[in-house]
Design a protein around this motif. Sequence first.
Motif, PDB file in Angstrom:
ATOM      1  N   ASP A   1       0.756  -1.226   0.000  1.00 51.51           N
ATOM      2  CA  ASP A   1       0.029   0.043  -0.087  1.00 51.51           C
ATOM      3  C   ASP A   1       0.924   1.313   0.008  1.00 51.51           C
ATOM      4  N   ILE A   2       1.963   1.268   0.741  1.00 47.17           N
ATOM      5  CA  ILE A   2       2.759   2.214   0.815  1.00 47.17           C
ATOM      6  C   ILE A   2       3.477   2.521  -0.686  1.00 47.17           C
TER       7      ILE A   2
ATOM      8  N   GLN B   1      -0.170  12.519  -7.354  1.00 51.29           N
ATOM      9  CA  GLN B   1      -0.870  13.377  -6.334  1.00 51.29           C
ATOM     10  C   GLN B   1      -0.464  13.313  -4.791  1.00 51.29           C
ATOM     11  N   VAL B   2       0.417  12.016  -4.704  1.00 46.88           N
ATOM     12  CA  VAL B   2       0.773  11.971  -3.376  1.00 46.88           C
ATOM     13  C   VAL B   2       2.111  12.320  -2.896  1.00 46.88           C
ATOM     14  N   GLU B   3       2.595  13.276  -1.871  1.00 44.67           N
ATOM     15  CA  GLU B   3       3.846  13.857  -1.819  1.00 44.67           C
ATOM     16  C   GLU B   3       4.622  13.041  -0.613  1.00 44.67           C
ATOM     17  N   GLU B   4       4.252  12.901   0.425  1.00 46.42           N
ATOM     18  CA  GLU B   4       4.757  12.094   1.334  1.00 46.42           C
ATOM     19  C   GLU B   4       3.936  11.387   2.088  1.00 46.42           C
TER      20      GLU B   4
ATOM     21  N   LYS C   1      -0.875  16.693  -3.184  1.00 44.77           N
ATOM     22  CA  LYS C   1      -0.878  18.152  -3.789  1.00 44.77           C
ATOM     23  C   LYS C   1      -1.861  18.029  -5.096  1.00 44.77           C
ATOM     24  N   GLY C   2      -2.089  19.437  -5.483  1.00 44.44           N
ATOM     25  CA  GLY C   2      -3.074  19.630  -6.758  1.00 44.44           C
ATOM     26  C   GLY C   2      -4.426  19.254  -6.679  1.00 44.44           C
TER      27      GLY C   2
ATOM     28  N   PHE D   1     -10.236  11.423  -6.347  1.00 44.84           N
ATOM     29  CA  PHE D   1      -9.110  10.810  -5.957  1.00 44.84           C
ATOM     30  C   PHE D   1      -9.321   9.772  -4.945  1.00 44.84           C
ATOM     31  N   SER D   2     -10.239  10.016  -4.129  1.00 42.91           N
ATOM     32  CA  SER D   2     -10.600   9.027  -3.143  1.00 42.91           C
ATOM     33  C   SER D   2     -11.133   7.796  -3.546  1.00 42.91           C
TER      34      SER D   2
END
Length: 419
Positions: A87-88, A96-99, A226-227, A237-238
């Motif tokens: 999953d990570i 779209q994922v930063e951290e 982000k975005g 997104f979800s």
Amino acid sequence: MFNRDFWSEIFMALKRNKLRTILTGFAISWGIFMLIVLLSAGNGLKNGVTGNFADRIKNTYTIWSSSTELPYKGHKAGRFIMLNNKDIQLLESLYQVEEVSPVLSKGGTLIFGEKSRNVSMEGVKPIFKNIEGVKVIEGRFINENDMRNKLKVVVIDKNTNEELLRTSEETSMMGKTVYINGLSFTVIGVSKGMAFGEMGQCYAPYSTIRAIYNVNEYYQLTFTTKGLDTKEDNEVFSKELRKKIAMLHEFSPDDNRGVWIDSQMVNSLETMRIFNTINIFIWVIGIAMLISGVVGVSNIMRITVKERTNEIGIRKALGAKPRSILLSIVMESLVITTIFGYIGMICGIGLMEIVNSIMESSGAGTNSEMGMSVFVNPTVDISIVVMATLVLIISGVAAGFAPAWNSVKVKPIEAMNYR
């Protein structure tokens, strides 16, 4: 025109009808007073609730493990979906994922000297502090050096800190060694609002907890994005993220309970929408109260004009100009709305300042154990108060103008014979 006799005449007219003047003025004062109280209460609720999320990064998501609700491809409903390193990797592959900040949870017992306390220890990354809005009141939070060197350091909650120091000669837990599940950790910070009932909550470096327990499964994953600036963007997104996780763990993409996905941005937007609705409702009620006061002034001025019809006829017969008669009646309305509107404004502001002072000194409106606030700083912007009062005064003048205008149009002979 605005000489001493002019003002003396106006105040004598108000003095002759004290009860009527007071009742009319009370309606004005009550209207502005209640508007201030309602707006202040709304602001207090808004400040309290939004303050709980003020330190959090808005563009964040949290995913929790859960049980499936629907059967899928031979799997029965009720299967528990545990998040893992796949999953990570999935999250880190999304643009779209930063951290990503995994959360490793371990329950246990914290011991310091003769004191012990049940705690939930969570292994987190430094960014978790901003994602969840953790408030450090002493010392510091986990940093990159702790992560890189896998240091055995821990941030304890306020209640645990107080419990450990209660019968100890120590004045601070900073730098002290505590034992959690038999392993020694150095206390580097104390946070507010982390304890749950009798169980404390501690934070340690994610890398340390993973190395100690060799854990590769997670109950919770948090990450920044982000975005995704609108509710619609986040909902899309979800939905797509749920489909990808469902494919990874083989549960139905329509199963909303397979994993829980929560967006801080959506929560923030929904919260602001609710409070905007509350503000509109408050303004509607407040304006309705002000209108009732203005209507009261208008009715009183109509009665006043009828009672003074003979007087107006005599003054016109003696050569008084319609403008002076019109001005004197309108000024009566202005005096009533100004004086009592000001009284209502001062009483409203004064009351809410007293309430705010009492709440700040007593800590009312805040859950000290959880560090969560519900009602904070119940005051209103003075510019809004002044604007509302000015609108009320102008409305009062307008309310008195109509009966005054009708009175000056009556012929002197008709006015003197009016019964």
